[in-house]
Design an enzyme around this catalytic site. Structure first.
Site, mmCIF file in Angstrom:
data_model
loop_
_atom_site.group_PDB
_atom_site.id
_atom_site.type_symbol
_atom_site.label_atom_id
_atom_site.label_comp_id
_atom_site.label_asym_id
_atom_site.label_seq_id
_atom_site.Cartn_x
_atom_site.Cartn_y
_atom_site.Cartn_z
ATOM 1 N N TRP A 172 47.187 33.949 30.839
ATOM 2 C CA TRP A 172 45.912 33.997 31.576
ATOM 3 C C TRP A 172 46.134 34.773 32.860
ATOM 4 C CZ3 TRP A 172 41.347 30.789 30.497
ATOM 5 C CH2 TRP A 172 40.348 30.911 31.468
ATOM 6 N N ASP A 173 45.627 35.994 32.887
ATOM 7 C CA ASP A 173 45.914 36.912 33.998
ATOM 8 C C ASP A 173 44.745 36.965 34.988
ATOM 9 O OD1 ASP A 173 47.263 38.844 35.432
ATOM 10 O OD2 ASP A 173 47.481 40.244 33.772
ATOM 11 N N CYS A 195 49.177 33.889 35.337
ATOM 12 C CA CYS A 195 49.691 35.152 35.864
ATOM 13 C C CYS A 195 48.621 35.685 36.795
ATOM 14 C CB CYS A 195 49.904 36.092 34.664
ATOM 15 S SG CYS A 195 50.261 37.793 35.095
ATOM 16 N N ASP A 205 55.569 40.911 38.527
ATOM 17 C CA ASP A 205 55.530 42.141 37.723
ATOM 18 C C ASP A 205 56.794 42.962 37.923
ATOM 19 O OD1 ASP A 205 53.232 41.804 36.357
ATOM 20 O OD2 ASP A 205 51.988 43.057 37.643
HETATM 21 C C1 DGJ Z 1 49.373 42.176 35.240
HETATM 22 C C2 DGJ Z 1 50.419 41.311 34.634
HETATM 23 O O1 DGJ Z 1 51.237 40.771 35.612
HETATM 24 C C3 DGJ Z 1 51.224 42.127 33.632
HETATM 25 O O2 DGJ Z 1 52.262 41.360 33.113
HETATM 26 C C4 DGJ Z 1 50.307 42.609 32.563
HETATM 27 O O3 DGJ Z 1 49.823 41.537 31.824
HETATM 28 C C5 DGJ Z 1 49.175 43.406 33.164
HETATM 29 N N1 DGJ Z 1 48.519 42.690 34.212
HETATM 30 C C6 DGJ Z 1 48.171 43.788 32.116
HETATM 31 O O4 DGJ Z 1 47.087 44.425 32.634
#
Ligand code: DGJ
Length: 730
Positions: free
Chosen positions: A478-479, A527, A549
């Site tokens: 879940w970003d 995330c 990241d």
């Molecule tokens: C940000 C996340 O931290 C990454 O791991 C990846 O999922 C990207 N977004 C995808 O857009």
């Protein structure tokens, strides 16, 4: 009973595991902070009566009660406007425009267990015997404002949790200007303040500074807890360090704007506060309405930062994380993000998943780019239906195929966001956070959906649930990839606009509660552009978080070390990625990348099909090793040995709770011609046990390992690492 009320002296004594926290109701009905530290059996009443300043005691003794000044008094929930000139814990505005209030003790309630916090995540108990709680009711007689301060003391943890609820029992409207969760006035001036600060891809670096006269604070104004500051501070007394001395940790169970404030003032009291950031926040409290502040977790350690961290780790593992995955080993995963970014199709995904399975990987995660027309980050957020150009047979068939290979399937979402170029936005342009007639600032070409609205929350729950209902998904990432700007909501009246950011959090938590309850078998990982929302509140819903990241092994040493100050390894997503590293371009050995990532929930973030046979063999071995140490890493006790913030070398270790099993890792960044005999002294072992160094026939005593240490082998070249495994011989 861990909490008692002693009528003589009007004292509350809260006993957690080895900690006491003492509060007194003063003659005038104020709540005075008396003590927080190592457990004491009792406190002499004379001491307490002298505690809040010589002048106050004299005034009381002489009966000249009007000379009593709140400015001398260590307070539990101080007000503004009545002679305490320090930062208040709360502030309300009355209809006549005044912002003065005066809370006095009214009643209290002590009970076993811990109540849930309405609409907010919090530490929980499974049985009432695990903790005792105290509710103290305070009232401002003029406005009718009632404040309930709640404290919980935990039997098995050196933890006190605190929160505050503001209730309008008066006849007029109140506007809350500030409602922090906790205030503690520590009776000492000699502190170092530790915070976890950084930026995107540089999260939670350890920053220490001496506390000086005046205010020092950290905060988030970004709508998420943030990459820049974590909602955590520790105050380290005198020369307290990793293993010695008094340390007080404060962590807010909240994922939005927060403030952690430390104020050292004239009488050598250090005021520590934590709560929702009062900046650009107000909350209208109509007659009969109440406002619940989030929970603050307070940890005391008499053995330095290390013990404080282990207390947070254990508490969060056992009583913050929830659900079926809480006590389960987490799968070794492979994520295609750095392997393919948006550039993939069904065939590529199938190949990566199949090869990864061959190497021992247990879960394949399909990241961003599977939906709408998402070939880059400018489009389609909100259109949560599969892109048939990339995946012509649909998600369902892809997931089934992957499952048939013997590997589970996971999927990426970013449900809180919308791209202006999306069907969702075209249909509902007012569904995003915005202010009428103002430009909507884009970040990563996207806007934030307005989760302060129930209709938007319901739509998100439906969109995500529709996919989870129709595809065999075992894991969700879940970003959340942008902060809030132009904060306002289309549906709130003018006088409630400054409630938007907190209402967003309440809506967000309701969405998470709905989805995680409906899909209890799914493992959720949160995330936010990496670790932009690594906070305890997220762990309540999702038991792991993508730490950063930045996947470079060297950069990760600081990120993971800093994260470990509060958050347990099992919650820390850590992956091996390809070299040259995509964030910093560094080339590090695969072994070191593996050893760093193996200190968290382990996985890979690359295209395995592009690896050489030799590299694949290394990966196979790494996965075997991780599976051997997985229980230890995910459920063991964590000890920091050498800090990457203090030198070229980093080391940490895991010890099983029964001290029978050990894994210790050492990392050296740059090579040097300076030859020396280097030893690594271990911690946390049983001095009376004997340990076999795995892979050899060497046996060492626990006392020996902790006092003389292990010899670090000569490691040639930059970015090298070494891992030892030790097991008790019975
Ligand atoms: C940000 C996340 O931290 C990454 O791991 C990846 O999922 C990207 N977004 C995808 O857009």
């Amino acid at each position: 009973m861990g909490i008692i009320f002693q009528e003589k002296g009007n004292i509350f004594k809260l006993d957690a595991k080895d900690t006491s926290y003492i509060i007194q109701i003063t003659e005038k009905g104020y709540l005075q902070h008396v003590y927080w530290g190592k457990k004491v059996r009792s406190l002499n009443l004379k001491y307490i009566s002298r505690f809040y300043g010589e002048q106050n005691s004299k005034a009381l003794e002489e009966g000249v009660i009007n000379n009593f000044s709140l400015d001398y008094m260590p307070a539990e929930y101080p007000a503004y406007g009545n002679q305490d000139f320090r930062s208040p814990a709360y502030q309300v505005q009355l209809e006549n425009g005044s912002t003065i209030s005066d809370l006095r003790y009214e009643s209290h309630n002590i009970f076993s267990g811990k109540k849930k916090l309405q609409g907010l995540p919090a530490v929980y108990v499974e049985k009432d015997e695990e903790a005792d709680s105290l509710e103290v009711v305070l009232r401002d007689s003029v406005s009718g404002l009632k404040v309930v301060l709640t404290y919980t003391a935990f039997k098995d943890y050196d933890v006190i949790t605190r929160s505050a609820q503001l209730i309008n029992e008066g006849k007029e409207e109140l506007k809350i200007l500030r409602a922090l969760s906790a205030n503690v006035d520590l009776g000492c001036k000699d502190f170092q303040m530790l915070q976890l600060s950084g930026s995107w891809s540089r999260e939670r670096h350890v920053v220490k500074r001496p506390v000086v006269m005046g205010i020092q604070s950290i905060e988030s104004r970004r709508g998420v807890s943030s990459h820049q500051q974590n909602p955590f501070i520790a105050l380290m007394k005198g020369d307290a360090d990793e293993d010695h001395g008094d340390v007080y940790g404060f962590n807010l169970v909240y994922s939005g704007n927060f403030l952690a404030n430390v104020e050292l003032e004239q009488f050598d009291l250090t005021r520590v506060q934590i709560g929702i950031n009062p900046f650009d926040f107000t909350w209208l409290l109509k007659e009969g309405e109440s406002f619940q502040a989030p929970e603050a977790v307070l940890v005391y350690s008499d053995e330095g930062l290390g013990k404080m961290s282990r207390t947070f780790h254990k508490l969060y593992r056992n009583r913050m994380c929830r659900g079926v995955h809480r006590d389960k080993e987490r799968p070794v995963l492979i994520n295609n993000w750095e392997g393919t970014y948006f550039n993939f199709n069904e065939e590529i995904i199938k190949k990566i998943a199949t090869e990864a399975k061959e190497l021992g990987v247990e879960l394949f995660v399909l990241d961003d780019g599977w939906f709408g027309k998402r070939n880059d980050d400018t489009t389609s957020l909100g259109d949560w239906f599969v892109d048939k150009n990339k995946l012509p047979n649909g998600l369902d068939n892809l997931a089934k195929y992957i499952n048939e290979q013997g590997i589970k399937f996971g999927l990426w979402f970013e449900p809180e966001m919308v791209s202006p170029d999306s069907d969702l936005y075209r249909k509902h342009p007012d569904w995003c956070i915005h202010v009428e007639n103002r430009e909507k600032t884009l970040a990563r070409t996207q806007l934030v959906l307005d989760l302060s609205r129930k209709d938007v929350c319901d739509a998100i729950v439906k969109m995500v649930s529709d996919i989870l209902d129709s595809v065999p998904i075992s894991y969700v990432k879940w970003d959340n990839n942008r902060y809030m700007t132009e904060v306002g909501s289309a549906t709130l009246p003018a006088e409630r606009q400054r409630e938007t950011a907190h209402r967003y959090m309440l809506g967000f938590y309701s969405v998470l509660e709905a989805i995680t309850t409906r899909f209890p078998e799914i493992l959720f990982e949160s995330c936010a552009s990496g670790g932009g929302r690594f906070d305890p509140a997220m762990l309540y819903y999702m038991p792991q978080t993508w730490a950063s990241d930045d996947t470079d092994a060297v950069e990760r040493l600081k990120i993971q070390y800093g994260t470990s100050i509060v958050y347990p390894s099992i919650t820390m997503g850590a992956h091996v990625s390809a070299v040259p590293n995509h964030q910093v371009n560094r080339i590090t050995p695969l072994e070191t990348r593996g050893n760093v990532a193996m200190s968290g929930t382990f996985g890979y973030e690359l295209d395995v099909t592009k690896m050489s046979d030799e590299e694949k063999e290394t990966v196979r071995q790494q996965i075997i090793t991780y599976k051997e140490i997985r229980t230890l890493v995910q459920f063991g006790d964590f000890y920091r040995l050498l800090s990457p913030f203090e030198g070229n070398e980093t080391a940490w270790m895991f010890v099983a709770e029964d001290k029978s099993d050990v894994a210790a890792s050492f990392f050296k960044v740059l090579s040097s011609s300076h030859k020396k005999l280097s030893v690594l002294k271990l911690k946390g072992l049983d001095p009376n046990k004997d340990y076999l160094l795995i892979g050899t026939d060497e046996v060492y005593g626990g006392d020996e390992l902790m006092n003389t240490g292990l010899v670090i082998p000569e490691l040639k070249g930059d970015f090298q690492s070494y891992m030892w495994r030790l097991k008790e011989i019975k």
